[in-house]
Design a protein around this motif. Structure first.
Motif, PDB file in Angstrom:
ATOM      1  N   PRO A  20      46.421  49.855 -20.509  1.00  0.00           N
ATOM      2  CA  PRO A  20      45.704  50.669 -21.498  1.00  0.00           C
ATOM      3  C   PRO A  20      46.331  52.044 -21.677  1.00  0.00           C
ATOM      4  CG  PRO A  20      44.527  50.677 -19.424  1.00  0.00           C
ATOM      5  CD  PRO A  20      45.636  49.670 -19.281  1.00  0.00           C
ATOM      6  N   ASN A  21      46.080  52.630 -22.829  1.00  0.00           N
ATOM      7  CA  ASN A  21      46.443  54.023 -23.063  1.00  0.00           C
ATOM      8  C   ASN A  21      45.733  54.892 -22.018  1.00  0.00           C
ATOM      9  OD1 ASN A  21      45.133  56.598 -24.561  1.00  0.00           O
ATOM     10  ND2 ASN A  21      47.257  56.314 -25.194  1.00  0.00           N
ATOM     11  N   PHE A  24      42.521  56.701 -23.195  1.00  0.00           N
ATOM     12  CA  PHE A  24      41.484  55.689 -23.388  1.00  0.00           C
ATOM     13  C   PHE A  24      40.895  55.272 -22.039  1.00  0.00           C
ATOM     14  CE2 PHE A  24      40.225  51.209 -23.601  1.00  0.00           C
ATOM     15  CZ  PHE A  24      39.286  51.258 -24.621  1.00  0.00           C
ATOM     16  N   LYS A  25      41.758  54.980 -21.083  1.00  0.00           N
ATOM     17  CA  LYS A  25      41.326  54.578 -19.736  1.00  0.00           C
ATOM     18  C   LYS A  25      40.464  55.671 -19.101  1.00  0.00           C
ATOM     19  CE  LYS A  25      43.196  53.164 -15.221  1.00  0.00           C
ATOM     20  NZ  LYS A  25      42.450  54.174 -14.435  1.00  0.00           N
ATOM     21  N   CYS A  27      38.651  57.932 -20.533  1.00  0.00           N
ATOM     22  CA  CYS A  27      37.335  57.996 -21.183  1.00  0.00           C
ATOM     23  C   CYS A  27      36.460  56.805 -20.816  1.00  0.00           C
ATOM     24  CB  CYS A  27      37.511  58.067 -22.705  1.00  0.00           C
ATOM     25  SG  CYS A  27      38.276  59.597 -23.286  1.00  0.00           S
ATOM     26  N   LEU A  38      37.348  48.738 -31.524  1.00  0.00           N
ATOM     27  CA  LEU A  38      38.731  49.209 -31.473  1.00  0.00           C
ATOM     28  C   LEU A  38      39.441  48.835 -32.767  1.00  0.00           C
ATOM     29  CD1 LEU A  38      39.553  48.289 -27.776  1.00  0.00           C
ATOM     30  CD2 LEU A  38      39.416  50.599 -28.725  1.00  0.00           C
ATOM     31  N   GLU A  41      43.840  47.656 -33.274  1.00  0.00           N
ATOM     32  CA  GLU A  41      43.998  47.482 -31.833  1.00  0.00           C
ATOM     33  C   GLU A  41      45.326  46.862 -31.436  1.00  0.00           C
ATOM     34  OE1 GLU A  41      43.382  46.822 -27.645  1.00  0.00           O
ATOM     35  OE2 GLU A  41      43.251  48.406 -29.131  1.00  0.00           O
ATOM     36  N   ASN A  46      44.074  47.775 -24.828  1.00  0.00           N
ATOM     37  CA  ASN A  46      42.875  48.579 -24.563  1.00  0.00           C
ATOM     38  C   ASN A  46      41.614  47.713 -24.569  1.00  0.00           C
ATOM     39  OD1 ASN A  46      44.307  51.127 -24.452  1.00  0.00           O
ATOM     40  ND2 ASN A  46      44.612  50.859 -26.650  1.00  0.00           N
ATOM     41  N   GLY A 102      37.028  53.578 -30.375  1.00  0.00           N
ATOM     42  CA  GLY A 102      38.278  54.109 -29.852  1.00  0.00           C
ATOM     43  C   GLY A 102      39.404  53.971 -30.863  1.00  0.00           C
ATOM     44  N   ILE A 104      43.115  54.528 -31.164  1.00  0.00           N
ATOM     45  CA  ILE A 104      44.333  54.786 -30.392  1.00  0.00           C
ATOM     46  C   ILE A 104      45.541  54.533 -31.292  1.00  0.00           C
ATOM     47  CG2 ILE A 104      45.642  54.208 -28.314  1.00  0.00           C
ATOM     48  CD1 ILE A 104      42.918  55.489 -27.771  1.00  0.00           C
ATOM     49  N   GLU A 133      43.258  59.170 -29.858  1.00  0.00           N
ATOM     50  CA  GLU A 133      44.557  59.749 -29.507  1.00  0.00           C
ATOM     51  C   GLU A 133      45.534  59.319 -30.585  1.00  0.00           C
ATOM     52  OE1 GLU A 133      46.183  60.231 -25.473  1.00  0.00           O
ATOM     53  OE2 GLU A 133      47.907  59.055 -26.149  1.00  0.00           O
ATOM     54  N   ARG A 192      44.237  64.743 -28.943  1.00  0.00           N
ATOM     55  CA  ARG A 192      43.206  63.963 -28.281  1.00  0.00           C
ATOM     56  C   ARG A 192      41.845  64.546 -28.651  1.00  0.00           C
ATOM     57  NH1 ARG A 192      45.896  63.402 -22.204  1.00  0.00           N
ATOM     58  NH2 ARG A 192      47.106  61.507 -22.657  1.00  0.00           N
TER      59      ARG A 192
END
Length: 198
Positions: A20-21, A24-25, A27, A38, A41, A46, A102, A104, A133, A192
């Motif tokens: 995972p990013n 992201f992880k 959070c 997502l 994705e 993620n 999320g 990303i 992000e 972010r």
């Protein structure tokens, strides 16, 4: 653009890795599991991480090849995600559905960005979170990833305006050392954001 992503995702390797990013992880690890969306994705890195931690995950991307690899990644991890083929501009969901959205590296032209972000806010439950992000405009010209088009890169001002109806918990422009597969690799300028629906 669709052909570009389909070609990238048809490779047997995972373009952005299977981990995972990091933001992201960070959070996800702090939040109580709920229902997660997502958008854009990609290959599922993620989504699978979140599902393994008890989240009910809905994801989408407009690449059928990405969807196929995401479902394979979930199967290999013995977990389940809901994943459909769709676009940022066309995806819809009932209001007040998600505990977390999320975003990303979900880049899009400025002509679409604000409207997409407004629709995503409507999908959030009250007190739901939105995290993002993405590459900052200062990323332009760097080889570590991202669109080489300033119009598709973000600034803190853009995002604070897009999400002004939310409670902003974090909004920072920073440099990170990306190690996300072959295409996000090296020093990068990112933004972010973490926000909560009032």
């Amino acid at each position: 653009m669709n052909e570009f992503w389909e070609t990238r995702y048809k490779s047997s390797s995972y373009a952005y890795g299977t981990k995972p990013n990091e933001f992201f992880k960070e959070c996800i690890d702090k939040l109580k599991p709920g229902r997660l969306l997502l958008p854009a994705e990609g290959e599922g890195r993620n989504a699978v991480y979140a599902a393994l931690r008890g989240w009910a995950v809905d994801a989408f991307d407009y690449s059928p090849a990405a969807r196929k690899k995401a479902l394979q990644l979930a199967g290999g991890a013995c977990t389940t995600i809901q994943y459909e083929t769709n676009t940022l501009q066309n995806f819809t969901a009932p209001a007040n559905t998600y505990d977390l959205i999320g975003l990303i590296y979900a880049h899009m032209p400025s002509a679409d960005r604000r409207a997409v972000h407004q629709r995503l806010i409507s999908f959030l439950k009250p007190s739901g979170y939105l995290m993002l992000e993405a590459f900052h405009k200062e990323q332009l010209g760097r080889s570590s990833g991202g669109p080489q088009n300033s119009d598709m890169l973000y600034s803190r001002t853009d995002l604070l305006d897009d999400f002004k109806e939310l409670e902003i918990l974090k909004a920072e422009e920073t440099y990170v050392d990306l190690r996300e597969g072959a295409y996000h690799n090296g020093s990068a300028c990112v933004i972010r954001l973490m926000a909560r629906k009032k």
